[in-house]
Design a protein around this motif. Structure first.
Motif, PDB file in Angstrom:
ATOM      1  N   GLN A  45       0.835  -1.200   0.000  1.00 26.31           N
ATOM      2  CA  GLN A  45       0.000   0.000   0.000  1.00 26.31           C
ATOM      3  C   GLN A  45       0.873   1.255   0.000  1.00 26.31           C
ATOM      4  N   ALA A  46       1.921   1.243   0.797  1.00 27.22           N
ATOM      5  CA  ALA A  46       2.833   2.393   0.838  1.00 27.22           C
ATOM      6  C   ALA A  46       3.521   2.571  -0.518  1.00 27.22           C
ATOM      7  N   GLN A  48       2.365   1.767  -3.426  1.00 28.54           N
ATOM      8  CA  GLN A  48       1.396   2.321  -4.378  1.00 28.54           C
ATOM      9  C   GLN A  48       1.213   3.816  -4.151  1.00 28.54           C
ATOM     10  N   LYS A  49       1.225   4.238  -2.891  1.00 25.38           N
ATOM     11  CA  LYS A  49       1.097   5.670  -2.600  1.00 25.38           C
ATOM     12  C   LYS A  49       2.298   6.443  -3.140  1.00 25.38           C
ATOM     13  N   ASP A  52       1.792   6.702  -6.864  1.00 24.07           N
ATOM     14  CA  ASP A  52       0.758   7.701  -7.146  1.00 24.07           C
ATOM     15  C   ASP A  52       1.310   9.116  -6.969  1.00 24.07           C
ATOM     16  N   PHE A  53       2.104   9.315  -5.920  1.00 27.98           N
ATOM     17  CA  PHE A  53       2.684  10.627  -5.662  1.00 27.98           C
ATOM     18  C   PHE A  53       3.649  11.030  -6.779  1.00 27.98           C
ATOM     19  N   ASP A  56       1.766  11.890 -10.028  1.00 33.43           N
ATOM     20  CA  ASP A  56       0.678  12.856  -9.915  1.00 33.43           C
ATOM     21  C   ASP A  56       1.043  14.107 -10.701  1.00 33.43           C
ATOM     22  N   GLU A  73     -10.644   8.938   4.972  1.00 34.36           N
ATOM     23  CA  GLU A  73      -9.248   9.164   4.601  1.00 34.36           C
ATOM     24  C   GLU A  73      -8.782  10.508   5.139  1.00 34.36           C
ATOM     25  N   PRO A  76      -4.323  15.088   2.405  1.00 35.62           N
ATOM     26  CA  PRO A  76      -2.878  15.165   2.202  1.00 35.62           C
ATOM     27  C   PRO A  76      -2.327  16.435   2.855  1.00 35.62           C
TER      28      PRO A  76
END
Length: 80
Positions: A45-46, A48-49, A52-53, A56, A73, A76
């Motif tokens: 999960q980390a 993937q974040k 994504d970051f 972006d 959630e 940010p």
């Protein structure tokens, strides 16, 4: 040390080299999984974040706020 500039450079590089950036993130995930057995879901999960970051492309124009996060959630952190 200006972390904002470092972040911008990393995102710029990842935008030009998305396959390499993802590969490095995946290598980091593999390393973390080898050190923290049983936490694979959180590590993935980390990772993937991070992807994504890095990928972006949507920057908020000055003076506009980001839309609120979905329920459950955390928002940010604000951008400098």
């Amino acid at each position: 040390m200006d972390f904002g500039k470092i972040t911008d450079k990393a995102k710029e590089w990842a935008g030009k080299n998305p396959d390499k950036a993802d590969s490095y993130v995946e290598k980091g995930e593999d390393f973390a999984n080898s050190r923290f057995a049983g936490q694979e879901g959180q590590v993935d999960q980390a990772g993937q974040k991070v992807k994504d970051f890095l990928h972006d492309d949507q920057q908020q124009p000055a003076g506009q706020e980001a839309p609120p996060p979905p329920p459950g959630e955390e928002p940010p952190p604000p951008r400098p």
